[in-house]
Design an enzyme around this catalytic site. Structure first.
Site, mmCIF file in Angstrom:
data_model
loop_
_atom_site.group_PDB
_atom_site.id
_atom_site.type_symbol
_atom_site.label_atom_id
_atom_site.label_comp_id
_atom_site.label_asym_id
_atom_site.label_seq_id
_atom_site.Cartn_x
_atom_site.Cartn_y
_atom_site.Cartn_z
ATOM 1 N N CYS A 112 1.071 -1.598 -0.295
ATOM 2 C CA CYS A 112 0.117 -0.039 -0.034
ATOM 3 C C CYS A 112 0.825 1.135 -0.092
ATOM 4 C CB CYS A 112 -0.414 -0.122 1.228
ATOM 5 S SG CYS A 112 -1.990 -1.287 1.328
ATOM 6 N N HIS A 236 -3.342 7.259 3.051
ATOM 7 C CA HIS A 236 -3.798 6.166 1.900
ATOM 8 C C HIS A 236 -5.492 5.634 2.966
ATOM 9 C CE1 HIS A 236 -3.848 1.694 1.654
ATOM 10 N NE2 HIS A 236 -4.295 1.444 2.292
ATOM 11 N N ASN A 266 -10.136 -0.123 0.547
ATOM 12 C CA ASN A 266 -8.828 -0.419 0.696
ATOM 13 C C ASN A 266 -8.333 -0.819 -1.013
ATOM 14 O OD1 ASN A 266 -6.198 -0.093 0.966
ATOM 15 N ND2 ASN A 266 -5.947 -1.622 3.171
#
Ligand code: UT7
Length: 311
Positions: A112, A236, A266
Site C-alpha cells: 500500500c 492511504h 482499500n
C-alpha cells in the site's frame, strides 16, 4: 531540479459491490463494516479486466491531463502487488500499449506504500537531471487475492488504479521532503500466504495509527513547515479510523482530508493517487497548496511526502 506532479489520472472498474451485497454471501453486516472501517461500497473488476488494463487506463488519463505524450516518457514505474503475472512487469506491458518506446520500465513492490516509493524513485531521476518525465502508476486487483470466505479481510479491499506524470517544476514547488521506511519484522502481520491475503488487523491498525501520524509530522519538520501550513492531507485509504487519527494528529479540519474509502474501500497502492485525482477534479486544490500524502502497508512499509502543488 525540483520534481512535481504534471498530471493525474485514475481508473475504477464499473461494478459496485455494496456492504449489503456482502451481507448476502458472508457473516457480516453493513453496520459492522461502516462503523469499523468507514467503507460503504467498493469496485470489483470483472474477469476480463486485469491489473495491466486498469494501469493502462489510468496512465492514459494522466498523460492527457499532463499534456505529455507517451514518446516523451523516460521511465515507467508501476507500484502493485497484484500483477497479471510475475513477469513481464506491468510497467513493460503498459510501455508497449502506450507506445512509450524510449521509456525504461519496472515494477515497485511496496504494497500500500508503493505509490510513495514510486514517486520518490521518480524524484531521484528527475532531480539529478537524468530523466525528465516519469510515469508512475499505483494499481491493484486485490479481488483476485482476496479470500471471499474470510470476513476479516474480504470486506476491506477494492480494485482500481491511479497514475501521475512526475516531472520538473519551478523552484519552491513539487516534492519538498519525504520519508520512506520499512520494518520487515512486521511482515507476518499482513501478507499473501499462498493464494490469499492474510492479516492481523489489530497489529496493522496499531502500526498504521502510529506511523501515519509520525511520518506526516516528520515530512513537515524536514521541510521546515508547521501543521497549520497543511492545505490537504491525502492519507492511504485503508480505514476511516486510521485516517481520522492522522488528521487529528495534524490538527486539521475534516474538509482538509481527502476521503474516498467509503466509495472504493482499500485499493492499496492505488488509493493515494485516486484520492488526489478526485480532490483535483473537485477543484479543491489551488496553486501552491501544501499537500501531505502518507501511506503504510504490507512489508511493513511506509512513506510520506510533502508537496507544493503546481508546475
Ligand atoms: O492497507 C493496509 C491493510 N490493512 C489495514 O488497514 C487493516 C488495519 N486494521 C483494521 O482496519 C481493523 O483492525 C479491522 C477493520 C480489520 C478490524 O477492526 P477491529 O476494530 O480491530 O476489530 P477486531 O479485529 O478487534 O474484531 C472485532 C470483532 C471480532 O469478533 P470477536 O472475536 O470480538 O467476537 C471479529 O471476529 O469483529 C469480528 N469481525 C467481523 N464481524 C462482522 C471481523 N470482521 C468482521 C466482519 N463482519 N467483516
Amino acid at each position: 531540479m525540483n520534481a512535481g506532479i504534471l498530471g493525474l489520472g485514475r481508473y475504477l472498474p464499473e461494478k459496485i459491490v455494496t456492504n449489503a451485497d456482502l451481507e448476502k454471501v458472508m457473516d457480516t453486516s453493513d453496520e459492522w463494516i461502516r462503523t469499523r472501517t468507514g467503507i460503504e461500497q467498493r469496485r470489483i473488476a470483472n474477469d476480463d479486466i486485469d491489473t495491466s488494463d486498469m494501469a493502462y487506463e489510468a496512465a492514459t488519463a494522466a498523460l492527457k491531463n499532463a499534456d505529455v505524450s507517451a514518446e516523451e516518457i523516460d521511465l515507467i514505474l508501476v507500484a502493485t502487488v497484484t500483477p497479471d503475472r510475475p513477469f513481464p512487469s506491468m510497467a513493460c506491458v503498459i510501455q508497449e500499449r502506450l507506445g512509450a518506446k524510449k521509456a525504461a520500465a519496472m515494477d515497485v513492490s511496496a504494497a500500500c506504500a508503493g505509490f510513495m516509493y514510486a514517486m520518490i524513485t521518480a524524484q531521484q531521476f528527475i532531480q539529478t537531471g537524468v530523466y525528465k518525465n516519469v510515469l508512475i502508476v499505483g494499481v491493484e486487483k486485490l479481488s483476485k487475492i482476496t479470500n471471499w470466505d474470510d470476513r476479516n479481510t474480504a470486506v476491506l479491499f477494492g480494485d482500481g488504479a491511479g497514475a501521475a506524470v512526475v516531472g520538473p517544476v519551478s523552484e519552491g514547488r513539487g516534492i519538498l521532503s519525504f520519508e520512506l521506511g520499512a520494518d520487515g519484522s512486521g511482515g507476518k502481520h499482513l501478507l499473501q500466504d499462498g493464494e490469499y491475503i492474510t492479516m492481523n488487523g489489530r497489529e496493522v491498525f496499531k502500526f498504521a495509527v502510529r506511523q501515519m501520524g509520525e511520518s506526516s509530522l516528520n515530512v513537515l519538520d524536514k521541510a521546515g513547515l508547521k501543521k497549520e501550513d497543511v492545505d490537504l492531507l491525502v492519507p492511504h485509504q485503508a480505514n476511516i479510523r486510521i485516517m481520522e487519527a492522522s488528521r487529528e494528529r495534524l490538527g486539521l479540519p475534516v474538509e482538509k482530508m481527502a476521503k474516498t474509502v467509503h466509495k472504493y474501500g482499500n485499493t492499496s497502492a492505488a488509493s493515494i493517487p485516486i484520492a488526489l485525482v478526485e480532490e483535483m477534479e473537485a477543484g479543491k486544490i489551488k496553486e501552491d497548496d501544501l499537500i501531505v500524502m502518507v501511506g503504510f502497508g504490507g512489508g511493513l512499509t511506509w512513506g510520506a511526502i510533502a508537496l507544493r502543488w503546481g508546475k
